[in-house]
Design a protein around this motif. Structure first.
Motif, PDB file in Angstrom:
ATOM      1  N   VAL A 291      15.727   2.111  -3.843  1.00 58.57           N
ATOM      2  CA  VAL A 291      14.363   2.497  -3.448  1.00 58.57           C
ATOM      3  C   VAL A 291      13.797   1.353  -2.603  1.00 58.57           C
ATOM      4  CG1 VAL A 291      12.060   3.138  -4.237  1.00 58.57           C
ATOM      5  CG2 VAL A 291      14.067   3.820  -5.590  1.00 58.57           C
ATOM      6  N   GLU A 292      13.813   1.502  -1.291  1.00 64.04           N
ATOM      7  CA  GLU A 292      13.350   0.429  -0.408  1.00 64.04           C
ATOM      8  C   GLU A 292      11.830   0.463  -0.273  1.00 64.04           C
ATOM      9  OE1 GLU A 292      14.091  -1.509   4.033  1.00 64.04           O
ATOM     10  OE2 GLU A 292      15.147   0.327   3.463  1.00 64.04           O
ATOM     11  N   VAL A 293      11.220  -0.724  -0.379  1.00 66.12           N
ATOM     12  CA  VAL A 293       9.771  -0.866  -0.184  1.00 66.12           C
ATOM     13  C   VAL A 293       9.561  -1.558   1.164  1.00 66.12           C
ATOM     14  CG1 VAL A 293       7.647  -1.853  -1.106  1.00 66.12           C
ATOM     15  CG2 VAL A 293       9.443  -1.109  -2.679  1.00 66.12           C
ATOM     16  N   THR A 294       9.041  -0.836   2.130  1.00 66.39           N
ATOM     17  CA  THR A 294       8.849  -1.382   3.479  1.00 66.39           C
ATOM     18  C   THR A 294       7.595  -2.250   3.484  1.00 66.39           C
ATOM     19  OG1 THR A 294       9.849   0.636   4.345  1.00 66.39           O
ATOM     20  CG2 THR A 294       8.760  -0.806   5.935  1.00 66.39           C
ATOM     21  N   VAL A 295       7.785  -3.557   3.228  1.00 67.13           N
ATOM     22  CA  VAL A 295       6.638  -4.438   2.996  1.00 67.13           C
ATOM     23  C   VAL A 295       5.806  -4.673   4.257  1.00 67.13           C
ATOM     24  CG1 VAL A 295       7.655  -5.581   1.006  1.00 67.13           C
ATOM     25  CG2 VAL A 295       8.074  -6.507   3.292  1.00 67.13           C
ATOM     26  N   ALA A 296       6.379  -4.429   5.432  1.00 69.64           N
ATOM     27  CA  ALA A 296       5.594  -4.591   6.663  1.00 69.64           C
ATOM     28  C   ALA A 296       4.354  -3.703   6.631  1.00 69.64           C
ATOM     29  CB  ALA A 296       6.456  -4.260   7.885  1.00 69.64           C
ATOM     30  N   ARG A 297       4.399  -2.616   5.843  1.00 73.82           N
ATOM     31  CA  ARG A 297       3.233  -1.719   5.737  1.00 73.82           C
ATOM     32  C   ARG A 297       2.052  -2.395   5.044  1.00 73.82           C
ATOM     33  NH1 ARG A 297       5.731   3.812   3.426  1.00 73.82           N
ATOM     34  NH2 ARG A 297       3.503   4.333   3.205  1.00 73.82           N
ATOM     35  N   LEU A 298       2.306  -3.547   4.379  1.00 74.15           N
ATOM     36  CA  LEU A 298       1.200  -4.279   3.722  1.00 74.15           C
ATOM     37  C   LEU A 298       0.559  -5.298   4.651  1.00 74.15           C
ATOM     38  CD1 LEU A 298       2.932  -5.127   0.316  1.00 74.15           C
ATOM     39  CD2 LEU A 298       1.228  -3.351   0.730  1.00 74.15           C
ATOM     40  N   ASP A 300      -1.150  -5.307   7.433  1.00 72.03           N
ATOM     41  CA  ASP A 300      -2.523  -5.179   7.968  1.00 72.03           C
ATOM     42  C   ASP A 300      -3.583  -5.154   6.867  1.00 72.03           C
ATOM     43  OD1 ASP A 300      -2.125  -2.727   6.848  1.00 72.03           O
ATOM     44  OD2 ASP A 300      -2.345  -1.566   8.705  1.00 72.03           O
ATOM     45  N   GLY A 301      -3.130  -5.195   5.592  1.00 68.51           N
ATOM     46  CA  GLY A 301      -4.094  -5.249   4.488  1.00 68.51           C
ATOM     47  C   GLY A 301      -4.845  -3.953   4.236  1.00 68.51           C
ATOM     48  N   ASP A 302      -4.363  -2.836   4.763  1.00 66.33           N
ATOM     49  CA  ASP A 302      -5.045  -1.547   4.614  1.00 66.33           C
ATOM     50  C   ASP A 302      -4.802  -0.980   3.206  1.00 66.33           C
ATOM     51  OD1 ASP A 302      -4.446   1.730   5.063  1.00 66.33           O
ATOM     52  OD2 ASP A 302      -6.353   0.948   5.813  1.00 66.33           O
ATOM     53  N   ALA A 303      -5.876  -0.722   2.479  1.00 63.18           N
ATOM     54  CA  ALA A 303      -5.769  -0.264   1.086  1.00 63.18           C
ATOM     55  C   ALA A 303      -5.104   1.109   0.998  1.00 63.18           C
ATOM     56  CB  ALA A 303      -7.147  -0.229   0.428  1.00 63.18           C
ATOM     57  N   GLY A 304      -5.396   1.978   1.946  1.00 61.66           N
ATOM     58  CA  GLY A 304      -4.807   3.318   1.923  1.00 61.66           C
ATOM     59  C   GLY A 304      -3.307   3.270   2.126  1.00 61.66           C
ATOM     60  N   SER A 305      -2.870   2.423   3.031  1.00 61.26           N
ATOM     61  CA  SER A 305      -1.440   2.272   3.288  1.00 61.26           C
ATOM     62  C   SER A 305      -0.735   1.724   2.049  1.00 61.26           C
ATOM     63  CB  SER A 305      -1.238   1.326   4.476  1.00 61.26           C
ATOM     64  OG  SER A 305       0.125   1.086   4.699  1.00 61.26           O
ATOM     65  N   ARG A 306      -1.379   0.759   1.362  1.00 62.39           N
ATOM     66  CA  ARG A 306      -0.795   0.185   0.150  1.00 62.39           C
ATOM     67  C   ARG A 306      -0.669   1.243  -0.944  1.00 62.39           C
ATOM     68  NH1 ARG A 306      -1.575  -1.806  -4.882  1.00 62.39           N
ATOM     69  NH2 ARG A 306      -0.797  -3.914  -5.372  1.00 62.39           N
ATOM     70  N   ALA A 307      -1.729   2.041  -1.125  1.00 61.34           N
ATOM     71  CA  ALA A 307      -1.716   3.064  -2.171  1.00 61.34           C
ATOM     72  C   ALA A 307      -0.619   4.092  -1.909  1.00 61.34           C
ATOM     73  CB  ALA A 307      -3.085   3.745  -2.249  1.00 61.34           C
ATOM     74  N   ALA A 308      -0.449   4.462  -0.645  1.00 59.95           N
ATOM     75  CA  ALA A 308       0.584   5.437  -0.295  1.00 59.95           C
ATOM     76  C   ALA A 308       1.973   4.863  -0.565  1.00 59.95           C
ATOM     77  CB  ALA A 308       0.440   5.835   1.176  1.00 59.95           C
ATOM     78  N   LEU A 309       2.148   3.582  -0.213  1.00 63.44           N
ATOM     79  CA  LEU A 309       3.437   2.927  -0.436  1.00 63.44           C
ATOM     80  C   LEU A 309       3.767   2.879  -1.928  1.00 63.44           C
ATOM     81  CD1 LEU A 309       5.830   1.397   0.836  1.00 63.44           C
ATOM     82  CD2 LEU A 309       4.451  -0.688   0.736  1.00 63.44           C
ATOM     83  N   LEU A 310       2.778   2.540  -2.751  1.00 66.61           N
ATOM     84  CA  LEU A 310       2.979   2.494  -4.203  1.00 66.61           C
ATOM     85  C   LEU A 310       3.334   3.876  -4.745  1.00 66.61           C
ATOM     86  CD1 LEU A 310       2.897   0.955  -6.893  1.00 66.61           C
ATOM     87  CD2 LEU A 310       0.431   1.417  -6.977  1.00 66.61           C
ATOM     88  N   ASP A 311       2.598   4.903  -4.315  1.00 71.13           N
ATOM     89  CA  ASP A 311       2.857   6.266  -4.797  1.00 71.13           C
ATOM     90  C   ASP A 311       4.272   6.722  -4.438  1.00 71.13           C
ATOM     91  OD1 ASP A 311       0.388   6.483  -5.925  1.00 71.13           O
ATOM     92  OD2 ASP A 311      -0.502   7.699  -4.337  1.00 71.13           O
TER      93      ASP A 311
END
Length: 441
Positions: A291-298, A300-311
């Motif tokens: 299960v790869e976590v694409t950390v580059a999505r974090l 920009d510090g966008d909370a919505g992007s983080r929540a989507a990545l976690l889900d």
């Protein structure tokens, strides 16, 4: 007969216990938690300060606070004899002399402090004051390895007196450093130890465990006469100082701790080359799902992007578990660039916070948890699992500790957790640990 001193280890990530067993790891350093460690029957305990993940200023604050609380706890427990070890990385990455300076100011004065970076299980030894790492069977001076180019802890010298001069910015010059060579140690160094004072810096050769056993015996004898020493060491010195018997359960038999023979979960935060190689081998094992976590999505510090990545991550984990597989959650491997060290440290903190949300969201019935990476492992214990203390069972592989959560843990009672440093083990190391724990009941 003199009583052995209590060995108190301030560990800058949670992997310094990788050569001992049956002792406590503390993830907090309030006075009451420290008293639990001091009162424990084991001769050694670890305070996991996790300072390697912090800035030098933050590391100083944490180290001072831990030492001030230790002073109170030692008085309350009426501890007379103790040794302080600043445990750090066997590849010379870490806040030296920041941490030893803070310890000396709070718990000193010391007659000497010693650099003892040997860690034999990981192929690190010191000869003629030069520190080596065995790379593909070849002893290589550590300044020629990837670790010397660490973006936070870079250095230019494997000859330890020169390393000390570099890291202290000339406050301690190379010619002021006392060198304890292999021949000296084998002949006995008690008389030399007795002559040390004013926090003299010493560097210690060690080519095998017997060398450190000789050195530790002389240290303990001289400490019993009133000399006070501080150590900046990797894990192998702790084996010699604690002198523990073999661990109760052999590494090959650690599957007995896995819960109900169930598949487990693996969290991989470390991104050093060795970890990536081990991860590639693990992902080829039957019964695992990457299960790869694409950390580059974090970034920009966008909370919505983080929540989507976690889900997305937790959904993939749940699907793997429901299929009877072990999910391997790993951070994306490409190296990102940052404008400065502080931004990199802050990003590392954000990545770890996401991984800890993944840990808390793991299926409750997993059989075991493997945490890959020193800082990742610290955060798993202190934040993900919220453990003030954990009991060390022993090593499931040379250099890889296993602890167990308490029976009353609200999420994961009696869960075996492997603390696997980023830079330990051969290419099959992670797969080997997985196979040792993934034996169906």
């Amino acid at each position: 007969m003199t009583t052995k001193p209590k060995i108190i280890v301030l560990d800058d990530d949670p992997t310094g216990s990788q050569t001992v067993h049956s002792c406590l790891l503390l993830t907090r350093w309030d006075v009451e938690t420290l008293r639990v460690g001091l009162a424990d029957e084991s001769p050694i305990f670890f305070v996991l300060t996790n300072t390697r993940a912090l800035s030098p200023e933050e590391a100083t604050i944490v180290t001072r606070e831990a030492c001030q609380n230790l002073k109170q706890a030692i008085a309350l427990e009426s501890i007379q004899d103790f040794l302080i070890v600043s445990r750090s990385d066997s590849t010379l990455r870490g806040h030296y002399p920041v941490e030893t300076d803070a310890i000396a100011e709070e718990l000193g004065p010391f007659d000497a402090h010693f650099l003892v970076p040997a860690f034999f299980e990981g192929g690190r030894f010191t000869r003629d004051s030069v520190h080596y790492l065995v790379v593909n069977g070849v002893p290589t001076p550590v300044h020629e390895t990837e670790f010397a180019h660490d973006s936070v802890f870079a250095y230019h010298h494997s000859y330890l007196p020169d390393y000390v001069e570099e890291k202290t910015q000339g406050r301690i010059t190379a010619d002021q450093v006392e060198r304890f060579l292999t021949a000296d140690i084998q002949a006995g160094v008690r008389d030399r130890l007795l002559q040390l004072n004013h926090n003299q810096c010493g560097v210690v050769d060690a080519e095998n465990q017997a060398d450190l056993n000789h050195f530790a015996a002389d240290i303990l004898a001289v400490a019993a006469e009133g000399k006070r020493f501080l150590f900046r060491s990797a894990a192998s010195l702790l084996t010699a100082l604690a002198a523990l018997p073999p661990q109760p359960t052999a590494p090959e038999d650690m599957a007995q701790y896995a819960r109900d023979g169930k598949p487990g979960a693996v969290i991989v935060g470390s991104h050093v080359k060795k970890t990536t190689e081990q991860l590639e081998r693990l992902l080829q094992e039957p019964g695992v799902v990457g299960v790869e976590v694409t950390v580059a999505r974090l970034k920009d510090g966008d909370a919505g992007s983080r929540a989507a990545l976690l889900d997305e991550t937790l959904q993939a984990v749940r699907e793997a578990h429901d299929a009877g597989k072990t999910p391997v959650v790993y951070t994306s491997r490409q190296e990102l660039t940052f404008e400065d060290v502080q931004v990199r440290l802050d990003f590392g903190t954000a990545v770890s916070a996401l991984l800890m949300d993944v840990v808390r969201g793991l299926p409750r019935e997993i059989g075991f948890l493997i945490s890959k990476g020193g800082i990742t492992s610290n955060d798993v214990l202190s934040t993900g699992l919220n453990l003030p203390t954990a009991r060390l069972l022993g090593q499931v592989l040379a250099g890889c500790s296993m602890v167990c959560t308490p029976a009353n843990h609200p999420l994961f009672p009696n869960l075996p957790v492997v603390l696997f440093p980023g830079n330990v083990g051969d290419a099959d190391g992670l797969a080997t640990v997985y196979r040792r724990l993934n034996k169906p009941s």
